[in-house]
Design an enzyme around this catalytic site. Structure first.
Site, short mmCIF file in Angstrom:
data_model
loop_
_atom_site.label_atom_id
_atom_site.label_comp_id
_atom_site.label_asym_id
_atom_site.label_seq_id
_atom_site.Cartn_x
_atom_site.Cartn_y
_atom_site.Cartn_z
N ASP A 1 -21.46 12.71 10.95
CA ASP A 1 -21.11 13.70 9.93
C ASP A 1 -20.11 13.09 8.96
OD1 ASP A 1 -20.92 16.26 8.67
OD2 ASP A 1 -19.03 16.58 9.74
N ASP B 1 -13.46 3.71 13.57
CA ASP B 1 -12.40 3.55 12.55
C ASP B 1 -12.66 2.31 11.71
OD1 ASP B 1 -11.93 2.10 14.88
OD2 ASP B 1 -9.76 2.40 14.88
N TYR C 1 -20.31 18.92 18.77
CA TYR C 1 -20.83 20.16 18.18
C TYR C 1 -21.41 21.10 19.22
CZ TYR C 1 -20.62 18.47 13.33
OH TYR C 1 -20.21 18.03 12.10
N ASP D 1 -20.88 11.35 4.86
CA ASP D 1 -20.22 11.80 3.61
C ASP D 1 -19.57 10.61 2.91
OD1 ASP D 1 -20.86 14.48 4.03
OD2 ASP D 1 -18.86 15.18 3.45
N LYS E 1 -16.52 4.80 19.80
CA LYS E 1 -15.08 4.62 20.02
C LYS E 1 -14.89 4.19 21.47
CE LYS E 1 -10.78 4.88 18.63
NZ LYS E 1 -10.21 3.95 17.64
#
Ligand code: IPM
Ligand code: MG
Length: 360
Positions: free
Chosen positions: A249, A225, A143, A253, A193
Site C-alpha cells: 500500500d 525501509d 489488514y 503510492d 522487514k
C-alpha cells in the site's frame, strides 16, 4: 455472435463516478470493434452505500460481483465517515470485496510516459524509461489479521492489529510475481522487514523456496525501509516489487508519484474469483464533481481488464498508446504538470477514446 461479458461497475465516492463514466464510455466504444458485448450493472459501495443503506456494501452486491466476469471500481472514502467504527467506514466495502472475491494478487504498474518526465519529482536521468510493477498481496497481513480491535483495560485503551501470513498465502503470491517477472525483465525484489518481524522471516523463507522453481529469474530481498529509499534514489533498479499488503500500500503510492501523478496509475486484483480493476488513486473530495479529475488511471484500468481478463492484450496496448498520444498533443488535467491545454475529465476521456478507435 459477439462475446458477451458482464461487468459490475461500482463508481463509489468522490471523483469515482466521474472517472467511471469515462471507463464505461471507453468499453462501450470498444465493444463493436472488438466483437464483444458488454452488459453493465451498476451498484453502490462506500459512502454512497452508507448514505442509502447505512452499510458500506450489501450482501447482494457481493453476489452480483461474484457472478460477473469482472468488477470495475471507482474509489471509496468520504471524510464525513472518518469517525465511524471500522465496519461502518466506506473503505470496508473495498476490503470486503477483496476478501469475498479472493483477489490476493494486486498488480500496480508504475510506468513513466516520456512526455511526463518533467512532472516527476526526480531528475530526468533517474527516471527516464521507468517501468516497474508492484505485486502487492491483498487479502492478508495487517489488514485482515486477528486479533484486531481496540479494548478498554485498567491501563487505558489498547489498539491491536496483527500481521499474520500462512505459507500458502505467501507461496501463491510469490508464484504470480515470478511468473510475471518471466514476461518482463526477469527480476523480483521481495520486500519485507525480516530483520525485525517473524512474519517477514517466514515470507523470506517461502519466497526463497518458490525461487527454486524459477532458476531463470533473479531474486533479491530488500528491507522495506531501504526499498522506500531506493525508490526515490534509483527506481530503475526495480522490475517486480513483491510485497505484503501494508508495505505494498505504502510503496505503491510512493512509486506512483515517480510517474508524475497518482492520477495515472491503474491496478488489477486477481485471484481465485472475479477479478477487480480500479485506479490506485483515492476519492479526491477537494475536486469531486468539478470535471477536474484525471481519467487516465481508470482508462488504464480498463486496459488492464482487457489484457488480463478478456484476452485482448493488443487492445490494451492501443489504449495505452492512445493515452500517450493525447498527452503528447498537450491535453492534460490539472494534476499533470505539462505544457499544453488544460482540459476536463470528460474531454480528456473523449480524446483518448477517439485516439484509441483510430488505431484499433
Ligand atoms: C489502496 C487504498 C486502500 C488500501 C484503502 C482505500 C483501503 O489505499 O487501494 O491502496 O489501503 O488498500
Ligand atoms: Mg493505498
Amino acid at each position: 455472435m459477439p462475446e458477451l461479458k458482464n461487468i459490475t461497475t461500482l463508481p463509489g465516492d468522490g471523483i469515482g463516478p466521474e472517472v467511471m463514466a469515462q471507463g464505461v464510455a471507453l468499453l462501450k466504444a470498444l465493444a463493436s470493434p472488438l466483437d464483444m458485448q458488454f452488459e453493465f450493472s451498476e451498484d453502490l459501495v462506500g459512502g454512497a452505500c452508507l448514505r442509502e443503506f447505512n452499510i458500506p456494501i450489501r450482501e447482494k452486491t457481493y453476489t452480483k460481483c461474484k457472478q460477473s466476469d469482472a468488477v470495475l471500481l471507482g474509489a471509496v472514502g468520504s471524510p464525513e465517515y472518518d469517525n465511524n467504527p471500522s465496519h461502518l467506514r466506506p473503505e470496508k466495502a473495498l476490503l470486503g470485496l477483496r476478501a469475498e472475491l479472493g483477489v490476493y494478487c494486486n498488480l500496480r504498474p508504475a510506468q513513466l510516459y516520456n512526455i511526463l518526465i518533467d512532472a516527476s519529482p526526480l531528475k530526468k536521468e533517474f527516471i527516464a524509461g521507468l517501468d516497474l510493477m508492484v505485486v502487492r498481496e491483498l487479502c492478508g497481513g495487517l489488514y485482515f489479521g486477528n486479533p484486531s480491535g481496540i479494548e478498554n483495560t485498567e491501563n487505558g485503551r489498547i489498539g491491536t492489529s496483527t500481521m499474520t501470513y500462512g505459507e500458502q498465502e505467501i507461496r501463491r503470491i510469490a508464484i504470480k510475481a515470478f511468473e510475471l517477472a518471466g514476461l518482463r525483465r526477469g527480476k523480483v525484489t521481495s520486500v519485507d522487514k525480516a530483520n525485525v518481524l517473524a512474519v517477514s522471516q517466514l515470507w523470506r523463507a517461502v519466497v526463497e523456496e518458490v525461487a527454486g522453481d524459477f532458476p531463470e529469474i533473479e531474486l533479491e530481498h530488500m528491507l522495506v525501509d531501504n526499498c522506500a529509499m531506493q525508490l526515490v534514489r534509483y527506481p530503475k533498479q526495480f522490475d517486480i516489487i513483491l510485497t505484503e499488503n501494508m508495505f505494498g500500500d505504502i510503496l505503491s503510492d510512493e512509486a506512483s508519484q515517480l510517474t508524475g501523478s497518482i492520477g495515472m496509475l491503474p491496478s488489477a486484483s486477481l485471484g481465485a474469483g472475479t477479478p477487480l480493476y480500479e485506479p490506485v488513486h483515492g476519492t479526491a473530495p477537494d475536486i469531486a464533481g468539478q470535471d477536474k479529475a484525471n481519467p487516465i488511471a481508470m482508462i488504464n484500468s480498463v486496459a488492464m481488464l482487457l489484457h488480463y481478463s478478456f484476452e485482448r492484450p493488443q487492445a490494451a496496448k492501443i489504449i495505452s498508446n492512445a493515452v500517450e498520444d493525447v498527452l503528447q498533443q498537450g491535453y492534460h488535467t490539472g494534476d499533470i504538470q505539462i505544457e499544453g491545454k488544460l482540459v476536463g475529465t470528460k474531454e480528456l476521456g473523449e480524446r483518448i477514446i477517439e485516439e484509441t478507435l483510430k488505431n484499433l
